[in-house]
Structure formats: structure tokens, C-alpha cells
Motif scaffolding. Structure first.
Motif, PDB file in Angstrom:
ATOM      1  N   ASP A 158      41.780  48.679  43.733  1.00 22.33           N
ATOM      2  CA  ASP A 158      41.438  47.569  44.621  1.00 22.33           C
ATOM      3  C   ASP A 158      42.168  46.329  44.101  1.00 22.33           C
ATOM      4  OD1 ASP A 158      40.330  45.456  46.047  1.00 22.33           O
ATOM      5  OD2 ASP A 158      38.295  46.253  45.964  1.00 22.33           O
ATOM      6  N   TRP A 159      43.331  46.029  44.676  1.00 24.93           N
ATOM      7  CA  TRP A 159      44.183  44.955  44.179  1.00 24.93           C
ATOM      8  C   TRP A 159      43.432  43.624  44.132  1.00 24.93           C
ATOM      9  CZ3 TRP A 159      48.505  44.591  41.552  1.00 24.93           C
ATOM     10  CH2 TRP A 159      49.117  43.360  41.446  1.00 24.93           C
ATOM     11  N   GLU A 160      42.729  43.279  45.197  1.00 22.70           N
ATOM     12  CA  GLU A 160      42.031  42.002  45.246  1.00 22.70           C
ATOM     13  C   GLU A 160      40.926  41.917  44.196  1.00 22.70           C
ATOM     14  OE1 GLU A 160      40.847  40.850  49.167  1.00 22.70           O
ATOM     15  OE2 GLU A 160      42.838  41.257  49.981  1.00 22.70           O
ATOM     16  N   ASP A 161      40.246  43.010  43.931  1.00 24.26           N
ATOM     17  CA  ASP A 161      39.171  43.020  42.938  1.00 24.26           C
ATOM     18  C   ASP A 161      39.720  43.015  41.516  1.00 24.26           C
ATOM     19  OD1 ASP A 161      36.344  43.046  42.381  1.00 24.26           O
ATOM     20  OD2 ASP A 161      36.610  45.103  41.674  1.00 24.26           O
ATOM     21  N   SER A 162      40.996  43.291  41.342  1.00 25.93           N
ATOM     22  CA  SER A 162      41.580  43.341  39.994  1.00 25.93           C
ATOM     23  C   SER A 162      42.002  41.963  39.480  1.00 25.93           C
ATOM     24  CB  SER A 162      42.790  44.283  39.968  1.00 25.93           C
ATOM     25  OG  SER A 162      43.855  43.720  40.704  1.00 25.93           O
ATOM     26  N   LYS A 213      40.931  38.129  38.630  1.00 25.35           N
ATOM     27  CA  LYS A 213      39.741  37.332  38.334  1.00 25.35           C
ATOM     28  C   LYS A 213      40.132  35.997  37.718  1.00 25.35           C
ATOM     29  CE  LYS A 213      37.008  40.876  39.153  1.00 25.35           C
ATOM     30  NZ  LYS A 213      36.355  41.010  40.405  1.00 25.35           N
ATOM     31  N   GLN A 214      39.311  34.983  37.889  1.00 22.55           N
ATOM     32  CA  GLN A 214      39.472  33.703  37.215  1.00 22.55           C
ATOM     33  C   GLN A 214      38.869  33.788  35.822  1.00 22.55           C
ATOM     34  OE1 GLN A 214      40.988  30.825  38.327  1.00 22.55           O
ATOM     35  NE2 GLN A 214      41.643  31.966  40.123  1.00 22.55           N
TER      36      GLN A 214
END
Length: 72
Positions: free
Chosen positions: A64-68, A70-71
Motif C-alpha cells: 500500500d504505497w500511500e500507507d507506506s 508517514k510523517q
């Protein structure tokens, strides 16, 4: 639990101190050995490396590219 999972779990205890040291020292990357796995007569060292040098990034396909991403 397998020895590999036990060694890998050490990453959780090391990631924030690695990041702190990297930023405080203005290093391009930082790394630590998490442990050694034995496979017959072969030793395998498990390492945690963090890098902010894009040329050292590993090409990968995240599930999951978007979930990988993080700030801090």
C-alpha cells in the motif's frame, strides 16, 4: 515465535534513537545490527539501516504505497 521475528522486533526499539543520532550528527544514514541468525553453519546478520540519501533508496513495491509514507 521464530528467531528471525524476534531479531526483527529489535528494530522497534532502535528506530527512534537511530533517527535522533542521524539528525543530530547530520549524517546521511545510520545503521545498527539487530542480531545474528544461524542457518546450519551460516551466520546471517540482520541490520536496520535508515538513509536520507535517495541514491541509496531500495527500489520496492509497497503493498500500500500511500500507507507506506508517514510523517515523523
Amino acid at each position: 515465535m521464530s528467531g528471525a521475528i524476534e531479531v526483527a522486533e529489535q528494530a522497534v526499539n532502535n528506530i527512534e534513537s537511530l533517527l535522533t543520532d542521524m539528525f543530530n550528527g547530520d549524517y546521511a544514514n545510520n545503521e545498527v545490527a539487530l542480531g545474528v541468525l544461524i542457518n546450519g553453519k551460516e551466520e546471517i546478520q540482520v541490520q536496520l539501516k535508515i538513509t536520507r540519501a535517495p541514491e541509496e533508496f531500495i527500489d520496492t513495491e509497497y503493498n500500500d504505497w500511500e500507507d507506506s509514507i508517514k510523517q515523523l
